[in-house]
Design an enzyme around this catalytic site. Sequence first.
Site, PDB file in Angstrom:
ATOM      1  N   GLY A  21      34.981 -28.463  31.733  1.00 45.43           N
ATOM      2  CA  GLY A  21      35.613 -27.172  31.959  1.00 45.43           C
ATOM      3  C   GLY A  21      37.117 -27.284  31.983  1.00 45.43           C
TER       4      GLY A  21
ATOM      5  N   TRP B 239      39.584  -0.745  44.344  1.00 49.21           N
ATOM      6  CA  TRP B 239      38.243  -0.731  44.923  1.00 49.21           C
ATOM      7  C   TRP B 239      38.260  -1.025  46.425  1.00 49.21           C
ATOM      8  CZ3 TRP B 239      33.310  -2.753  42.214  1.00 49.21           C
ATOM      9  CH2 TRP B 239      33.105  -2.048  41.018  1.00 49.21           C
TER      10      TRP B 239
ATOM     11  N   SER C  86      31.253 -23.175  46.595  1.00 51.82           N
ATOM     12  CA  SER C  86      31.932 -21.884  46.732  1.00 51.82           C
ATOM     13  C   SER C  86      31.778 -21.367  48.152  1.00 51.82           C
ATOM     14  CB  SER C  86      31.334 -20.872  45.749  1.00 51.82           C
ATOM     15  OG  SER C  86      31.810 -19.578  46.012  1.00 51.82           O
ATOM     16  N   SER C  87      32.809 -20.683  48.630  1.00 48.80           N
ATOM     17  CA  SER C  87      32.745 -20.115  49.984  1.00 48.80           C
ATOM     18  C   SER C  87      31.701 -19.006  50.083  1.00 48.80           C
ATOM     19  CB  SER C  87      34.113 -19.589  50.409  1.00 48.80           C
ATOM     20  OG  SER C  87      34.567 -18.583  49.533  1.00 48.80           O
TER      21      SER C  87
ATOM     22  N   PRO D  54      36.145 -25.320  47.862  1.00 43.61           N
ATOM     23  CA  PRO D  54      37.453 -24.672  47.949  1.00 43.61           C
ATOM     24  C   PRO D  54      37.271 -23.183  48.167  1.00 43.61           C
ATOM     25  CG  PRO D  54      36.970 -25.330  45.672  1.00 43.61           C
ATOM     26  CD  PRO D  54      35.747 -25.585  46.487  1.00 43.61           C
TER      27      PRO D  54
ATOM     28  N   TYR E 150      24.930 -16.330  41.872  1.00 47.30           N
ATOM     29  CA  TYR E 150      25.918 -17.405  41.760  1.00 47.30           C
ATOM     30  C   TYR E 150      25.860 -18.318  42.979  1.00 47.30           C
ATOM     31  CZ  TYR E 150      30.565 -19.581  41.389  1.00 47.30           C
ATOM     32  OH  TYR E 150      31.610 -20.474  41.316  1.00 47.30           O
TER      33      TYR E 150
ATOM     34  N   LEU F  18      40.637 -22.428  34.944  1.00 47.33           N
ATOM     35  CA  LEU F  18      41.627 -22.392  36.015  1.00 47.33           C
ATOM     36  C   LEU F  18      41.799 -23.751  36.687  1.00 47.33           C
ATOM     37  CD1 LEU F  18      43.445 -20.952  38.107  1.00 47.33           C
ATOM     38  CD2 LEU F  18      41.353 -20.201  39.266  1.00 47.33           C
TER      39      LEU F  18
END
Length: 313
Positions: A12, A205, A109-110, A166, A138, A16
């Site tokens: 990847g 939103w 992931s958090s 992270p 996810y 990012l």
Amino acid sequence: MFNQNSKIYVAGHTGLLGSALIKVLKKYEYKNIITKSHAELELTDKSKVEDFFKKNKINFIFLCAGKVGGIIGNKASPASYLHENLLIQDNIFEMANKYDVENIIFYGSSCTYPKVCKQPMKEEYWLSGALEETSMGYAAAKIAGIIGCKSYNTQYNTDRFICVIPNSIYGPNDNFDLENSHVLSALIKKIDIAKEQNQDSLTLWGSGKPRREFIHSEDVANASVFLMQNVHKLENRHYNLGSGTDYSIKELSEAISKIVGYKGKIEWDIEKPDGTMKKLLDSSKFLALGWKPKIKFEDGLRSTYRWYKDNYE
């Protein structure tokens, strides 16, 4: 041992975090870096992944590849986020184990923490309650990856698999597509468009009240190199990685407006979902290993906005 001559695969590498890792690795003169584009290597295809590992004696892996997105994408395609990420993780985990990779870092992931969770979130609070439904597909894949790291280490009596969670990563090379981006990059694009079009007001939103912790991609990349260099200090567990400070979405929109130069009014559509109201990690276990983030949030926001203006269509 992780050194400048190690054969390093960054999965990847155009994204990012992957692009930040490439930058940091080159900065510290790591010379033997392997990358493959999606067209060159389909990570969901086990046979192709195995062929890749057979041909390349890989020593270390940073697993940044995966399908990621914001609330809209996660709500619309939860099965796709689940399926694709599970395949990528399983294929690379299996081959890393089979072909004796020294170490691999998996990024959790958090959103794998409960929707309603005591703050800041300690590693011990993980899986202690129900997840946020908008990101469940996810999150389920990431939970499998976190458990996978611990399971491989336990079954094969190794410290090969390293897992770090992270909090919301931002920085250059982020995804600014409004349908699939995360909140910070989406706000940069929306507010910049509002400025360019001289809009008197902009509706965003939710209520603006949810709070999020952000950490710059280069801080995560530097932390990742630190982990590879300090495997002997690690326990068979996941480690939280955050900046230690959170901001409300309203505060974030105001900070971005200042950097962008947008003077219009920001309004809130409370009929739209907020998601989890607060996600602040307790990163004390990671920090106790001897590392700390360096990039100030305002500086990171400015550099991210500059990259967006220079590179994103």
